[in-house]
Enzyme design. Sequence first.
Site, PDB file in Angstrom:
ATOM      1  N   GLU A  76      10.954 -37.071   2.174  1.00  0.00           N
ATOM      2  CA  GLU A  76      10.739 -35.733   1.256  1.00  0.00           C
ATOM      3  C   GLU A  76      11.346 -34.812   0.742  1.00  0.00           C
ATOM      4  O   GLU A  76      11.112 -34.108  -0.685  1.00  0.00           O
ATOM      5  CB  GLU A  76       9.239 -34.842   2.596  1.00  0.00           C
ATOM      6  N   ASP A  77      11.935 -34.868   1.877  1.00  0.00           N
ATOM      7  CA  ASP A  77      13.556 -33.480   2.063  1.00  0.00           C
ATOM      8  C   ASP A  77      15.042 -33.614   1.092  1.00  0.00           C
ATOM      9  O   ASP A  77      15.584 -32.604   0.625  1.00  0.00           O
ATOM     10  CB  ASP A  77      13.736 -33.315   3.292  1.00  0.00           C
TER      11      ASP A  77
END
Length: 713
Positions: A76-77
């Site tokens: 996600e990051d």
Amino acid sequence: MPTIDALSQRLSDYLDPQQIRQVRRSYFYAEQAHDGQKRKSGEPYVTHPLAAANILAELRMDHQSLMAAMLHDVIEDTEVTYEGIESQFGKVVADIVDGVSKLTHLEFETKAEAQANNFQKMVLAMAEDIRVILVKLADRLHNMRTLGAMPPHKQRRIARETLDIYAPIAARLGMRDVQVELEDLAFQAHYPMRSKHIRRAVVQARGQRKDVISTIQETIEKRLQKEGLSGQVTGREKHLYSIYSKMRAQRKSFSEIMDVFAFRIVTDSVDDCYRTLGAVHNLYKPVHGRFKDYIAIPKANGYQSLHTDLFGARDITIEVQIRTHEMDAVASQGIAEHSHYKHDEDDIDASESALGNYKRARKWVQGLLEMHQRAGNSMEFIDSVKTDLFPDEVYVFTPLGKIMELPSGATAVDFAYAVHTDVGNSCVSCRINRRLAPLSQPLENGQTVEIITTPSAQPNMAWLNFVVTGKARSAIRHFLKNQQRHESVELGQRLLNQFLANYGATLNDIDPFKLRDLLQEAELETLEDLLEDIGLGNRMAYVVARRLRPDEESLPSGDDSSDRGRRQKPMSIKGTEGMVLQYAKCCLPIPGDKIIGHISTGRGLVIHQTDCRNIGYLRDDPEKCIYLEWSDNLDEEFSVNLSTEVESHRGIIAELATTASSVGADVLAIDISEHEGQLASVHMEVTVTDRIHLARVMKKLRRLKSVNRISRD
């Protein structure tokens, strides 16, 4: 601050060196991927996945779960992809990470429907590998521990979400330690002042209660020693959110809640549990009706224990829980206690309680998956799931003696759907303890329930008013939606053919290219979708027919649309059209009445009497109304309202009802209102087959000496 070395040391208690090396490698991979990223608190971002892994280590989770916890934010990051994790750490770890990553958006402020959509993703991910939710719970728990770094409005939103979804899931999976901490942290963030007051009161009460608790504990220990039992006795603290919830639900003051002293006795065997129960019942008088045996009949989340309430000295109430060491571990950790046996359910080292807990959790997740497949939309799904997440169980038996767990307030219909969806769909009545009972009657502990079915039966929309389980609710809705679609398509076809007949055509004659263009314009996929829209009244059959009419057909000269609407052949009503056909309450038409149909958006065809005042302004609008006639083959009963003026006397209601029944009319409702001395007005709702039947009923009622006047409303 936790370090990877400290975690490795802890893992050496239950993982082998090769597995620990893999966990360490996943940490360094995550550290590199998150390099330069900071948390709101200013710490390096990697401290968060490390803390989540530490939480899972406390639960003695397997190495793949720990690796996934380390990596749960990298997709996600960071720039890392699913394929990158799969190549480095294997498909199982990558799938868990991917499953957790799909749930990340629950962290951000979303509308209710978006949040519900994300919850659907969670269920699908849990169905693939239940460890996804365990990693997510660890992630949420650490976020709650560090929530103070967030702005107040985000703290409250995340706390509310935790109380609504994550804490109940932890409870449903039997993970009481995680549930309690999530609830208390969320309570503190969402209701800071209430939490502060209750915490202060608990600290104050703790000092006052200390001597009483010590005395009771010592007395119980002495009695167990005298009986030769080796149970460990501890005082059990109530957590803040539990106190607050009980104060609200039971409408009790803080002092009333705290007047109950709670103890837990942990023994070596199940046999010792029952012997210990006998010992404490000899020591203190048990409270009638407050004993529960969750060892013989575990809770839905796998929890096992004996519960009993006792009368102590000086009007003190004592709550005692008695369980084995194994049951105590499962009560604290729930499904996590079984996680390291996930891939080998027949492992001889797996405890029976932990294995049973794991199987129940899998069964629950499969039930969620089934609800997801049946739900019409995400909001309907999450509504069903929330019902499922807050159960106070009722335990009932099948006729063959199998135990069924249902939420408090469950009915025979809930029971039928719990047995099997087909049983629920075809149930017509039930026997409770061998006696016929209403399907809506709430079930009680220990009852034996038998469902009576018939192949021609189908779910009733009224069941939605009393069923409580998510499975029953979603199955009924699913069936009714499918039934409504089928009936809507059928009615839409009849309506469209009715208007196409004005152009000398039928559905078989329409131009496929015109149909394709119309479907694209209406954003519909198939002809069935178009017919359903027409049947529900969302699209006018007259307008669709005009768009689809054959090019070679020309209209007769001087013929306008309203003339066509009047001269069209009336459509035949069979009375079996189902949910898409309604009889107007204002005039209650019956066979023999002249009728007209009003096409109502979302409801389908609403039938009125032709001279009904409520339909007057629409009567000549061919886009809204259609002329109808009754079919010759009707086998239905129809409601009709009668107004009667009678000379009031004792038994008049029974006399009217009996007379109407004697000519085959069922009395649905009857009420009386006094006026002008002995005269009274009686309003009756009865069922008849047609106008001839109604005339016989009214003629029979007129013959009664007490009846002065009778008319149809």
